[in-house]
Enzyme design. Structure first.
Site, PDB file in Angstrom:
ATOM      1  N   ASP A   3       0.872  -1.172   0.000  1.00 28.91           N
ATOM      2  CA  ASP A   3       0.000   0.000   0.000  1.00 28.91           C
ATOM      3  C   ASP A   3       0.916   1.231   0.000  1.00 28.91           C
ATOM      4  O   ASP A   3       2.113   1.122   0.290  1.00 28.91           O
ATOM      5  CB  ASP A   3      -0.883  -0.050   1.243  1.00 28.91           C
ATOM      6  CG  ASP A   3      -1.651   1.233   1.481  1.00 28.91           C
ATOM      7  OD1 ASP A   3      -2.286   1.712   0.531  1.00 28.91           O
ATOM      8  OD2 ASP A   3      -1.575   1.761   2.607  1.00 28.91           O
ATOM      9  N   ASP A  48      -0.085   5.112   1.082  1.00 27.84           N
ATOM     10  CA  ASP A  48      -0.289   5.982   2.247  1.00 27.84           C
ATOM     11  C   ASP A  48      -0.169   5.224   3.557  1.00 27.84           C
ATOM     12  O   ASP A  48      -0.819   4.191   3.759  1.00 27.84           O
ATOM     13  CB  ASP A  48      -1.678   6.631   2.188  1.00 27.84           C
ATOM     14  CG  ASP A  48      -1.689   7.880   1.334  1.00 27.84           C
ATOM     15  OD1 ASP A  48      -0.611   8.350   0.967  1.00 27.84           O
ATOM     16  OD2 ASP A  48      -2.784   8.376   1.032  1.00 27.84           O
TER      17      ASP A  48
END
Length: 453
Positions: free
Chosen positions: A209, A211
């Site tokens: 991922d 963020d």
């Protein structure tokens, strides 16, 4: 003097084939053309590449290796991992090996060209033939041009785009000469393709991922994280999968002079609906094409009316952001400042603004076949069921048919791994090994422990 056996990672008793294989591996790993000309890494890579070339130049020749071994046995070679010396202070005539001479860089290029052509022949990207002068040369095959043009099945003789036409039409050039004339991005991709085949964890890939996993929320990646990812990439394939579009991911993970698609084997923007493999785009898909304009407008109208009636501390702008594979909905608006984002996140944890809006959407549009995923600080994603982050796995699985690499071990690292979080589906998918992280520092800690970095 430095121990040049360690530069190539071989033992003093290594065979010539073991030395050549080590040179292939290490030269591909450090080749300066794997990064842009203006990359901050370029100078260090160039030095390392020359060091590896000098070590191979010494050990690949029987007489030079005999001289080096005699010096080593006499105790004139140190055990520390130091850079191979450039000139000969001390009792051993290192200058006789050509270190520091004017033609050492040219020699390094020619030396690499020899193993490069050998590797391309092994992959079917080059074939040997005799030119008009009776010399044996390795020439590009149609598969070479298919890889460069990213057009599998391209016919032999077809020009791989206007930018390659002049190179392709040059007669009599060896495949290495052609390689040197390619755009830097294509050289980088070819080198990465070859390097990928010799990584220690060949059937392993790590997906991340963005963020709060690789970067702070909506902030830029740190040099420390990029360095660690580069080290990891020497061991296995790496990729990111995020809900944002590619320009946002370029802003967070790349640099003005560094394309984010050169830093990862796979780049999956919008959950993989916009995808890149070694810098080249893969087949994409469209949310609005799938849903249709009429249904799309009903969905957006409902959202805007709902948000208009919300009473929350602040509202800014861009409440519904259209992306290729989804829409991103933010009750406060994506134009909120960093401080306003944090304020809303804290408010949302108490008042469940996003959760209640998702529940309303599920009830109103139950027949639309949509899924909802809360992520980041201020928003949530709306996308067709099945178009969550697991969508990217089809591209990973397709690699078996492209290069023969079967990624049986797929690690995923994310922070929103709870049910309803936008990492949950891929985190809990049976095809992946899920790792829940708290922030980028936690990601780095887990990577160091898992891969001994």
């Amino acid at each position: 003097m430095a121990n040049i056996d360690k530069v190539l990672g071989v033992s003093p008793k290594a065979t010539q084939q073991e030395i050549r294989n080590a040179y292939k591996r290490e030269s591909l790993k450090s080749h300066p053309d794997r990064v842009p000309v203006d990359s901050p890494e370029r100078a260090a890579r160039t030095r390392k590449f020359q060091e590896i070339s000098d070590a191979y130049y010494t050990l690949s020749d029987v007489s030079r290796r005999r001289e080096y071994d005699a010096m080593r046995m006499a105790g004139g070679v140190e055990e520390e991992e130091e850079e191979v010396p450039r000139g000969g202070a001390g009792g051993f005539p290192w200058s006789a090996f050509g270190f520091g001479t004017a033609d050492s860089e040219q020699r390094a290029s020619e030396q690499f060209g020899s193993v490069f052509e050998e590797m391309l022949r092994e992959e079917g990207l080059a074939s040997e033939g005799t030119d008009s002068d009776g010399q044996t040369r390795s020439h590009p095959t149609s598969r070479f041009w298919s890889v460069v043009a990213n057009a599998p099945g391209a016919l032999a003789g077809a020009v791989a785009g206007n930018r390659l036409g002049a190179v392709r039409d040059a007669k009599g050039k060896s495949v290495y000469d052609v390689f040197l004339q390619l755009p830097q991005t294509d050289r980088a991709r070819l080198l990465s393709e070859l390097a990928a085949k010799d990584r220690p964890l060949k059937g392993t890939i790590c997906l991340f991922d963005v963020d709060k996993t690789l970067t702070p929320a909506r902030a830029n990646v740190t040099p420390e994280m990029l360095t660690l990812l580069s080290q990891l990439r020497h061991k296995c394939a790496i990729g990111f999968v995020g809900g944002s579009n590619l320009p946002k991911q370029q802003e967070q993970l790349g640099r003005n002079t560094t394309d984010v698609t050169t830093l990862f084997d796979f780049c999956f923007a919008e959950n993989g609906l916009t995808a890149f493999r070694l810098g080249k785009p893969l087949v994409s898909n469209s949310f609005i094409q799938w849903l249709g304009e009429e249904k799309y407008q009903k969905l957006v109208n409902f959202l805007l009316k709902y948000i208009a009636n919300l009473e929350i501390p602040k509202k800014r702008g861009t409440f519904v952001e259209f992306r290729n594979g989804m829409i991103n909905v933010s009750p406060i608006g994506r134009n909120a400042s960093t401080e306003e984002r944090k304020e809303f996140e804290a408010y949302d944890k108490i008042h469940n603004i996003r959760r209640d809006l998702v529940d309303a959407l599920r009830k109103e549009f139950s027949d639309y076949g949509l899924s909802y995923s809360i992520g980041g600080e201020i928003s949530f994603d709306v996308f067709p069921t099945g178009w969550d982050k697991t969508y990217c796995l089809q591209h990973v699985e397709a690699e078996k048919d492209i290069t023969g690499i079967d990624y049986k071990t797929i690690h995923f690292f994310g922070d929103k791994t709870f049910p309803g979080g936008n990492d949950y589906e891929i985190y809990s998918d049976p095809r992946t090994i899920g790792h829940s992280v708290e922030d980028p520092d936690d990601t780095m800690r887990q990577l160091r422990e898992l891969f001994q970095l």
